[in-house]
Design an enzyme around this catalytic site. Sequence first.
Site, PDB file in Angstrom:
ATOM      1  N   LYS A 258       0.838  -1.201   0.000  1.00  0.00           N
ATOM      2  CA  LYS A 258       0.000   0.000   0.000  1.00  0.00           C
ATOM      3  C   LYS A 258       0.871   1.249   0.000  1.00  0.00           C
ATOM      4  O   LYS A 258       0.611   2.195  -0.744  1.00  0.00           O
ATOM      5  CB  LYS A 258      -0.905   0.019   1.243  1.00  0.00           C
TER       6      LYS A 258
ATOM      7  N   GLN B 292      -4.979  -1.540   9.583  1.00  0.00           N
ATOM      8  CA  GLN B 292      -4.886  -2.866   8.980  1.00  0.00           C
ATOM      9  C   GLN B 292      -5.528  -3.915   9.905  1.00  0.00           C
ATOM     10  O   GLN B 292      -5.228  -3.984  11.093  1.00  0.00           O
ATOM     11  CB  GLN B 292      -3.406  -3.206   8.715  1.00  0.00           C
TER      12      GLN B 292
ATOM     13  N   ASP C 288     -11.441   2.903   3.997  1.00  0.00           N
ATOM     14  CA  ASP C 288     -11.863   1.499   3.922  1.00  0.00           C
ATOM     15  C   ASP C 288     -13.386   1.384   3.790  1.00  0.00           C
ATOM     16  O   ASP C 288     -13.894   0.311   3.461  1.00  0.00           O
ATOM     17  CB  ASP C 288     -11.461   0.768   5.220  1.00  0.00           C
TER      18      ASP C 288
END
Length: 298
Positions: free
Chosen positions: A55, A99, A122
Amino acid sequence: MTLGKEIDGKAFAAKLRGRIADIVPDFTGKTGRKPGLAVVLVGEDPASSVYVRSKGKATVEVGMESLEFKRPATISQEELIELVEELNADDRVDGILVQLPLPKHLDDKAVIATIDPAKDVDGFHVVNAGKLAVGDPTALVPCTPLGCLMLLKGELGDLSGKEAVVVGRSNIVGKPMAQLLLGESCTVTVAHSRTHDLASVVHRADIVVAAVGRPEMVKGSWIKPGATVIDVGINRVPAEEEGKTKIVGDVATAEAISHCAAITPVPGGVGPMTIAVLLRNTLVAAYIRAGFPAPKDI
Ligand code: GUN
C-alpha cells in the site's frame, strides 16, 4: 467448447492508478499539498506487513503521501484509539486505514468507530455503510467490492436488470457488494453458508460474486452458460508438489471457465483492484475534505 475470457484485473488496476496519478497534480495545485494516506499496522503479522508495504509503495507511486504508523502488538486499546484521534485531527491525513485483523485484545469495532467517517477510506464506518445503503453519493465504499463493481461495469457496461448472486455476507465484501449491485439496478440475491441448494441459486445468476473464503467451493457446473464470474477468494492450499502451497479462489476456475463468458483469475483478478481503489478513495476523500467536488469518473 468455448472458454470464457479471463478478466485482467492487473491491467485494469494499472489503468486506474494511472488516472489517479494524472489527477494528483490538480489536487496539489489547488491545495499546496499532496493527498495523504495513513496506514496503521499493529503487530508483525507477515501477511499484514506485506499488504502495508504494498500500500505504501502504491501510494507513493501515484504521487500521494504515505504515512505509516507501526505499533507493537502489546499496544492498549486506549493508545490505539488515541493514535486514531491524532490522525483524525492531522490535516496532512486524508485517509486512515487500520490494517485488520488486530490482535485479539483489541476491539476492531471500537477502533473503526473512532475513525472520522470523512477519512474512512476502507468504508468500514457505520456512517459510510449507512450512506451506501441509502444511496448517498458521498459514501466512502469498501475497496474490494467497489473494485469488483468496476471490473463488472468494464466487462458488461450497464448492469441494469441483471440477475446477480453474491455468495458471502461479510460486512467487508458481501453486504456492500449487494448494495452496490442494487444501486446498479440488478436483481440481487445474497447467498451464504446456510443457503439451501446453493448450486441452483448460483445457476440463476448472470453475475456471480464469490466471497466466502472457501477454496473452490463454487463449482463450474453451477455457473449459468454466459455468466460473468468475480472471484474474491484468496485461499492458500497445499499444491500438487509435496510441501508447497498455492493460492486458489472461491471458484473452481478450471471448471467454471468453460461455462462462463468471463471470470477473474486468482491471483491477478480482484486482488490488484483493492489497493488501486484504496488510492481512489483517498483521492476522493482528499478533494471532499478540501472543499472541492470529487473528480468524476475515477
Ligand atoms: N486486511 C485485509 N484486507 C484489508 C482491507 O481491505 N482493509 C483493512 N483495513 N484491513 C485489511
